[in-house]
Write an enzyme that holds these catalytic residues in place. Structure first.
Site, short mmCIF file in Angstrom:
data_model
loop_
_atom_site.label_atom_id
_atom_site.label_comp_id
_atom_site.label_asym_id
_atom_site.label_seq_id
_atom_site.Cartn_x
_atom_site.Cartn_y
_atom_site.Cartn_z
N GLY A 258 16.02 9.91 3.98
CA GLY A 258 15.58 10.31 2.66
C GLY A 258 14.08 10.13 2.46
N HIS A 259 13.61 10.54 1.29
CA HIS A 259 12.19 10.48 0.97
C HIS A 259 11.68 9.04 0.97
CE1 HIS A 259 14.38 10.14 -2.84
NE2 HIS A 259 13.39 9.39 -3.25
#
Length: 359
Positions: A258-259
């Protein structure tokens, strides 16, 4: 391409005996090996397979009586999987991409292509992209504006590299990997149900309508040297700072980062691992298949998580964990034993209830 037993042994730093000028062109399982194959029999349990095959040469275990096994030459592998790594590197020709730039590739005039790069058909390279020397880029790859790849990259079919992504030397991306897609980050104008239950651990005062507003990803992705990313794996760009993957890390197929995730050096992330946003992972961490990692936590150096583990809180360095939720592996083994005893325990309790009711 054929190699002599002498050349293979020298490349592996291994001892060899017999006819060292004998040539082989590929590796094979012992029972399937032919005269031009190098049979892989690095354990005594494969001796019967050698008798069924027709191999003249084999890679065998230390101390094997290679002549009694009917071989003309043998290479002795002190550590079989390390020997396999070296041998497979020698015998793998790699993707067949013609040197130079294919006429059906689309390359922005502002892109910089390093010396000796090979770029296949239907590749699209955007403005300001820098491709290092010796890169091999297969068909249908797209590299967005401002991205940078180091020397000797191998980018296979259908890989997508987003804008501003920075990648080091000797990078390998398997088909369909996506690096630098938008992060999955949304917010509600009022406190969302997710935020509420995080604080209350499940209690909600009311159920109300809510809508999601995108938080755009302004960061990108930075990847070190000698990183490999598997087929259909995805690495999201950061919200403000870059998502980072340290040098030497290997990421398997269908992994999702994920980010803002930060992954250290020499980690191993196996198939279907999912790491939620803003989590930090130390060096030499191993996450086995289907491990799930919650957001905004820290996993220390040298942690090993067994398959299917779900990690919801920080993990100290060097811990070996397993289970859902993650606990020390030895604790999870005790939990598993206790669960297996539950039917017997339930039967015992039922008998005790009968006795008590009679009393």
């Amino acid at each position: 391409m054929a190699h002599t037993i002498r050349d293979i042994a020298a490349a592996l730093g291994a001892e060899a005996m017999g006819n060292l000028d004998l040539t082989v062109s590929r590796a094979a399982e012992p029972q399937m090996a032919g005269p031009q194959d190098l049979a892989l029999a690095m354990d005594p349990k494969y001796a019967d397979g050698l008798a069924k095959g027709r191999a003249r040469a084999a890679m065998v275990w230390q101390g094997a009586d290679w002549q009694a096994l009917g071989l003309e030459a043998a290479i002795f592998a002190p550590r079989s999987r390390v020997a396999m790594a070296g041998l497979s590197q020698m015998l793998d020709p790699g993707p067949q991409i013609a040197s130079g730039i294919h006429p059906m590739a689309v390359i922005d005039p502002g892109a910089e292509i390093g010396e000796g790069a090979a770029i296949g058909p239907f590749v699209v390279i955007g403005a300001g992209v820098r491709i290092g020397s010796g890169a091999r880029i297969a068909s249908h790859v797209s590299i967005a504006e401002g991205a940078s790849l180091g020397a000797d990259a191998m980018i296979l079919q259908g890989v997508r590299i987003g804008p501003g992504v920075t990648i080091g030397d000797r990078f390998i991306a398997q088909p369909g990997a996506v690096i630098g897609g938008d992060g999955f980050s949304f917010v509600t104008p009022e406190k969302s149900g997710v935020e509420e239950i995080r604080g209350t651990l499940g209690q909600r005062d009311e159920i109300r309508q809510q809508s999601w507003t995108r938080i755009h990803s302004l960061g990108s992705v930075t990847i070190g040297d000698d990183v490999e990313i598997g087929a259909n794996a995805t690495v999201d760009r950061g919200t403000i700072r870059d998502t980072r993957v340290g040098s030497g890390t290997k990421i398997d197929n269908l992994v999702q980062l994920g980010h803002n995730v930060q992954v250290g050096r020499d980690c191993l992330l196996c198939g279907q691992v999912g790491v939620a946003g803003s989590t930090r992972i130390g060096d030499r961490v191993v996450l086995a298949g289907q491990v799930g990692v919650s957001d905004n936590i820290f996993i220390g150096d040298d942690v090993i998580a067994g398959g299917g583990t779900k990690i919801f809180s920080n993990v100290p360095a060097s811990r070996v964990i397993l289970g859902n939720p993650a606990v020390k592996m030895e604790t999870q083994m005790e939990i598993n034993k206790a669960l297996r005893r539950l039917p017997r325990l339930a039967a015992t309790v039922a008998e005790l209830q009968k006795l008590v009711s009679k009393l």
